[in-house]
Design a protein around this motif. Structure first.
Motif, mmCIF file in Angstrom:
data_model
loop_
_atom_site.group_PDB
_atom_site.id
_atom_site.type_symbol
_atom_site.label_atom_id
_atom_site.label_comp_id
_atom_site.label_asym_id
_atom_site.label_seq_id
_atom_site.Cartn_x
_atom_site.Cartn_y
_atom_site.Cartn_z
ATOM 1 N N UNK A 49 0.839 -1.202 0.000
ATOM 2 C CA UNK A 49 0.000 0.000 0.000
ATOM 3 C C UNK A 49 0.873 1.250 0.000
ATOM 4 N N UNK A 50 0.199 2.411 -0.211
ATOM 5 C CA UNK A 50 0.860 3.696 -0.070
ATOM 6 C C UNK A 50 0.932 4.051 1.418
ATOM 7 N N UNK A 51 2.051 4.642 1.806
ATOM 8 C CA UNK A 51 2.186 5.096 3.196
ATOM 9 C C UNK A 51 2.871 6.445 3.247
ATOM 10 N N UNK A 52 2.617 7.174 4.355
ATOM 11 C CA UNK A 52 3.284 8.475 4.511
ATOM 12 C C UNK A 52 4.122 8.445 5.782
ATOM 13 N N UNK A 53 5.386 8.845 5.605
ATOM 14 C CA UNK A 53 6.325 8.828 6.731
ATOM 15 C C UNK A 53 5.958 9.954 7.702
ATOM 16 N N UNK A 54 5.634 9.579 8.956
ATOM 17 C CA UNK A 54 5.243 10.565 9.962
ATOM 18 C C UNK A 54 6.418 11.004 10.811
ATOM 19 N N UNK A 55 7.213 10.023 11.292
ATOM 20 C CA UNK A 55 8.342 10.340 12.171
ATOM 21 C C UNK A 55 9.528 9.462 11.787
ATOM 22 N N UNK A 56 10.727 9.990 11.986
ATOM 23 C CA UNK A 56 11.953 9.224 11.753
ATOM 24 C C UNK A 56 12.846 9.381 12.971
ATOM 25 N N UNK A 91 17.304 8.149 1.738
ATOM 26 C CA UNK A 91 16.891 9.100 0.696
ATOM 27 C C UNK A 91 15.447 9.560 0.841
ATOM 28 N N UNK A 92 14.889 9.473 2.035
ATOM 29 C CA UNK A 92 13.523 9.949 2.230
ATOM 30 C C UNK A 92 13.455 10.762 3.531
ATOM 31 N N UNK A 93 12.389 11.528 3.634
ATOM 32 C CA UNK A 93 12.234 12.425 4.788
ATOM 33 C C UNK A 93 10.822 12.293 5.334
ATOM 34 N N UNK A 94 10.616 12.912 6.480
ATOM 35 C CA UNK A 94 9.278 12.927 7.057
ATOM 36 C C UNK A 94 8.331 13.638 6.094
ATOM 37 N N UNK A 95 7.170 13.080 5.920
ATOM 38 C CA UNK A 95 6.175 13.646 5.016
ATOM 39 C C UNK A 95 6.171 13.034 3.635
ATOM 40 N N UNK A 96 7.186 12.198 3.293
ATOM 41 C CA UNK A 96 7.260 11.601 1.960
ATOM 42 C C UNK A 96 6.239 10.483 1.805
ATOM 43 N N UNK A 97 5.745 10.358 0.561
ATOM 44 C CA UNK A 97 4.828 9.267 0.207
ATOM 45 C C UNK A 97 5.670 8.089 -0.284
ATOM 46 N N UNK A 98 5.496 6.927 0.336
ATOM 47 C CA UNK A 98 6.331 5.759 0.025
ATOM 48 C C UNK A 98 5.429 4.545 -0.203
ATOM 49 N N UNK A 99 6.073 3.443 -0.564
ATOM 50 C CA UNK A 99 5.360 2.177 -0.752
ATOM 51 C C UNK A 99 5.729 1.257 0.396
ATOM 52 N N UNK A 135 10.271 -3.160 -9.976
ATOM 53 C CA UNK A 135 9.923 -2.104 -10.924
ATOM 54 C C UNK A 135 11.048 -1.867 -11.925
ATOM 55 N N UNK A 136 12.254 -1.648 -11.421
ATOM 56 C CA UNK A 136 13.456 -1.493 -12.241
ATOM 57 C C UNK A 136 14.650 -1.667 -11.320
ATOM 58 N N UNK A 137 15.832 -1.736 -11.895
ATOM 59 C CA UNK A 137 17.040 -1.950 -11.096
ATOM 60 C C UNK A 137 17.506 -0.622 -10.511
ATOM 61 N N UNK A 138 17.362 -0.496 -9.213
ATOM 62 C CA UNK A 138 17.804 0.716 -8.512
ATOM 63 C C UNK A 138 18.015 0.344 -7.054
ATOM 64 N N UNK A 139 19.261 0.355 -6.604
ATOM 65 C CA UNK A 139 19.589 -0.010 -5.230
ATOM 66 C C UNK A 139 20.039 1.214 -4.413
ATOM 67 N N UNK A 140 19.719 2.412 -4.938
ATOM 68 C CA UNK A 140 20.198 3.621 -4.267
ATOM 69 C C UNK A 140 19.341 3.996 -3.070
ATOM 70 N N UNK A 141 18.145 3.437 -2.965
ATOM 71 C CA UNK A 141 17.285 3.766 -1.826
ATOM 72 C C UNK A 141 15.855 3.400 -2.125
ATOM 73 N N UNK A 142 14.961 3.760 -1.172
ATOM 74 C CA UNK A 142 13.560 3.401 -1.356
ATOM 75 C C UNK A 142 12.934 4.333 -2.395
ATOM 76 N N UNK A 143 11.763 3.952 -2.884
ATOM 77 C CA UNK A 143 11.093 4.737 -3.915
ATOM 78 C C UNK A 143 10.195 5.771 -3.247
ATOM 79 N N UNK A 144 10.413 7.045 -3.599
ATOM 80 C CA UNK A 144 9.626 8.157 -3.071
ATOM 81 C C UNK A 144 8.677 8.613 -4.171
ATOM 82 N N UNK A 145 7.383 8.568 -3.907
ATOM 83 C CA UNK A 145 6.370 8.875 -4.913
ATOM 84 C C UNK A 145 6.048 10.364 -4.915
#
Length: 828
Positions: A49-56, A91-99, A135-145
């Motif tokens: 599902x889609x999720x939103x990062x609240x706290x890190x 590679x993501x921050x609070x508030x980002x939309x992730x999978x 999805x594709x080859x990318x090991x640099x970090x998680x996918x930020x939508x």
């Protein structure tokens, strides 16, 4: 060509319920062979599902940075409470939309997601990267939508395209149009009878001003388009949907500008090239490379250009090998803001030769060398700059360059019934026109004929048979009935029956058949001890031999047999007897070279005569080679080594099968031992003709080929033996008893036994049934230089029982004839 089904559906409405495998079967039957159907994401299950990062929370005390995150997944977890997840990506921050993969999900490769304690915290799922989702080859970090991509807690499998069926089509060289979604969609629409939405149907406004200056050689480039985009954001990322589709098609994502050109190429089949316009110096020119010019290509290899190469050059010199690879000095960089997109129609043969010459096979060259649509360039370039504007913030320049050297479109006149004639099927009237119009042809009826103008995207359609193939494949190859051909001919010819009979006879006599390559070298001829003027040294030289050591066509079967014998002996088989039947090649004196004939007409009688004169004589020979034991030892008696006599007997087996009697004489003929060589003769139309030789091999030949000592061989001309055959007659079977007479004759040791046997047979007359040698003796009792030979003569009459006097008289007549011809005398 890899074709995602969802991309294909954008341009053709497939019937409800059509699966990827159904479509693959239809396309394959229509001539587009689908090698595999890849079901991407078939092993993937939710909840994802889609999720939103609240706290890190940054965790410390570990070897690598670890983050403890609270992620809002809505009601997807059943509680509505934030999900606690441990993640190592930065590679993501609070508030980002992730999978987010929640416990119970399974990712590609069988990776199951669950809740577990790690790094001292309870992790309830996983924040996913593009590679983890497939999805594709990318090991640099998680996918930020991007914002607005989806709502928190919603299922992400469908919108992300995690499940997709991809057809992998093996495109043949004549169907270059199928190296695009557009081409496959057009065939699919025709097969299912549904509407086709052409992705090349792009609205292009008239140019408002001049584009980048360019000139082209009409022989090398029929159409050339340049469109510019200014203010491009080099940091703009490629959208997720584009990267996903490129990955599904087997293309790696590089940057937005490059991805756009690749995307349009896959969509329309038109290769594009994007330049950093600020790196170009002056006008562009499409021309042939000048001798000595060099170019550093994108792979950073300095390449020497050939005058046959098509290059794109500016004032500084070549900047591209057209249709193959761009130059390093003008490539799109991480700071490029001014993009110039090129779309061209280059000569296919030049591109094919350049690709092979430089050993550069690219997606671009694969399409150019198969033939691209000669009218899609402006639409492709426009589509590309509009995507750069939409996705990269660029502004499309209203002016553009469009250089056209119009080529006359060829019309093909074909009978409406031609496809049916080719297939052997009576297609209904109008079938041909329906299918030809479905693939884009312009068709006009002229009586029973059709005047067809193929579309610009089908350069492979050049004659009536090409059009017939299109009609037949859409009607269905599987609908062509299988009709058993009528039997023709009258079985095997006499020559074919003889060759098979000879093979069976030699095999029954203990020889094993082999097949050798018909190539030899000068070293083989030297090993045979052939004299300089020997006719067997006059051989044909191959223009393109398989091995440099064997550039000649064989004039004798023996070298191939000797090599086979040596290989067998080298592998531990010491008792070997091999034979081979095959052609040898003897050049005709003054034959010359065969002419190269045109293909637009049949050869004339004079040309056929020149071809026949250039062909070598190709007599069929039979040869055998023997080494080691010929008869095994056992309770039946001692074993026996193969000798020259066994080689002679193998030749006799061949002649006996043909019903021909051989005459044997001593001879000296390479590669046989001069004292143990027999010349073999047969009677052809009453004339005595040499048909071959047999005996023990010369020691120098044995050494040259690595053969066992005292190896023996025979070779005969089967064509000459066949000509010596007499019509077969059924034997007369007599019911009367046989009369047997033995004779022992003393002759000079040099007289061949065969000559004595022939003299006895001639003198005995019609009552003689057979002559058989049963003893040869040399020794003191017959004197030095003499030998005693003993024969059994069998006499029989067909109408009576012979008397002793009649049998004795026939025997005496036989002895008298032998005495007269060979000097033989009865042994006391």
């Amino acid at each position: 060509m890899r074709v995602p089904l969802s991309w294909l559906r954008e341009y053709v409405d497939l019937p409800a319920g059509t699966t990827a495998r159904d479509l693959a079967s239809r396309l394959t039957l229509a001539g587009l062979e689908v090698e595999t159907v890849d079901e991407l994401g078939a092993d993937l299950t939710g909840p994802i599902v889609y999720g939103r990062v609240l706290e890190i929370e940054e965790l410390t005390g570990f070897k690598k940075p670890i983050r403890y995150c609270k992620v809002d997944v809505g009601q997807a977890n059943g509680t509505g409470e934030p999900q606690n997840i441990v993640c190592g990506a930065r590679n993501f921050s609070e508030g980002d939309l992730v999978v987010v993969s929640l416990p119970g999900a399974e990712l590609p490769g069988g990776f199951r997601i669950g809740s577990r304690k790690t790094y001292g915290k309870m992790s309830e799922g996983m924040i996913c990267s593009a590679s983890e989702l497939g999805l594709w080859d990318d090991h640099s970090g998680i996918i930020v939508l991007p914002e607005g991509f989806g709502e928190v807690g919603e299922d992400a499998i469908g919108p992300l395209g995690l499940r997709e069926d991809v057809l992998d089509i093996a495109v043949t060289p004549d169907r270059g149009y199928a190296l695009s979604i557009r081409g496959v969609a057009r065939d699919t629409a025709a097969l299912y009878g549904t509407a086709f939405r052409d992705p090349a149907d792009v609205e292009v406004a008239a140019p408002a001003g001049e584009g980048h200056p360019a000139e082209t050689d009409p022989e090398l480039c029929g159409r050339y388009v340049l469109r510019g985009a200014t203010g491009f954001d080099p940091d703009a990322p490629s959208p997720l949907w584009m990267k996903r589709r490129l990955h599904q098609c087997g293309v790696r994502s590089v940057s937005l500008a490059v991805d756009v050109t690749n995307y349009v190429m896959l969509e329309l089949g038109q290769p594009l090239h994007a330049w950093d316009r600020t790196a170009l110096q002056g006008a562009l020119s499409v021309r042939a490379a000048a001798p000595g010019e060099k170019l550093e290509t994108l792979d950073h290899v300095q390449r020497s250009l050939d005058p046959d190469d098509i290059v794109i050059a500016d004032d500084s010199g070549p900047v591209n090998i057209a249709g193959v690879m761009g130059g390093a000095t003008t490539e799109i960089s991480l700071t490029t803001t001014e993009v110039l997109v090129e779309a061209a129609h280059f000569d296919a043969m030049h591109i094919a030769r350049a690709s092979r010459r430089h050993q550069l096979s690219s997606e671009s060259s694969r399409r150019f060398e198969r033939g691209v649509d000669s009218a899609v360039q402006l639409a492709a370039a426009t589509r590309a700059v509009e995507l750069l504007a939409e996705l990269g913030g660029a502004s499309v320049e209203p002016g553009y360059t469009h250089v056209v050297h119009p080529a006359e479109r060829t019309e093909i006149v074909v009978e409406e019934s031609h496809a049916g004639s080719v297939a052997g099927v009576d297609y209904p009237e109008g079938t041909a026109r329906t299918w030809l119009e479905a693939i884009g042809c312009e068709v006009e009826a002229e009586g029973t004929a059709l005047r067809v103008t193929p579309p610009t995207w089908r350069p492979d359609l050049t004659d009536p048979n090409d059009l017939a193939e299109e009609v037949i494949r859409f009607e269905g190859y599987e609908n062509i009935p299988s009709i058993r051909p009528r039997a023709s001919g009258r079985g095997l010819t006499a020559g074919q029956r003889l060759r098979r009979a000879v093979g069976r006879a030699l095999a029954a006599a203990g020889h094993n058949e082999v097949l050798s390559y018909p190539f030899v070298g000068e070293r083989d001829l030297d090993g045979l001890q052939l004299a300089a003027g020997d006719a067997r040294r006059n051989s044909l030289r191959l223009a393109n031999p398989l091995r440099d050591e064997e550039p000649l066509l064989r004039t004798t079967l023996l070298p191939g047999l000797f090599k086979a014998l040596a290989r067998n002996v080298g592998r531990g088989f010491s008792d070997v007897s091999l034979f081979e039947t095959g052609l040898v090649y003897r050049p005709r004196p003054g034959g010359g070279r065969a002419p190269l004939l045109p293909v637009d007409r049949g050869p004339s009688a004079e040309e056929l005569a020149r071809i026949d004169a250039a062909l070598p004589e190709q007599p069929r020979h039979v040869a055998a080679v023997l080494a080691g034991g010929f008869e095994r030892a056992g309770w039946w008696g001692p074993g026996r080594e193969a000798t020259w006599a066994d080689a002679v007997q193998a030749a006799r087996e061949v002649a006996l099968t043909a019903g021909v009697e051989l005459e044997v004489e001593a001879d000296a003929h390479a590669p046989w031992h001069p004292g143990r060589c027999a010349a073999l003769y047969a009677r052809v139309d009453g004339e005595r003709v040499l048909v071959g030789h047999a005996g023990e091999l010369h020691p120098r030949t044995v050494k040259a080929f690595g053969l066992p000592e005292r190896s023996a061989a025979m070779e005969v001309d089967l064509d000459r033996i066949e000509r010596a055959r007499t019509p077969a007659t059924a034997p007369e079977v007599s019911t009367y008893p046989v009369a047997t007479q033995d004779v022992a004759l003393v002759v000079d040791a040099s007289v061949p036994v065969g000559e004595i046997s022939a003299a006895l047979a001639e003198g005995a007359g019609e009552l003689l049934e057979s002559v058989r040698l049963f003893d040869v003796y040399t020794g003191d009792q017959v004197g030095e230089g003499r030998k005693s030979v003993a024969f059994t003569l069998r006499f029989r009459a067909g109408d009576r029982t012979l008397t002793a006097e009649e049998a004795g008289a026939a025997r005496d007549a036989a002895v008298a004839a032998a005495a007269e011809r060979t000097g033989a005398s009865m042994r006391a």
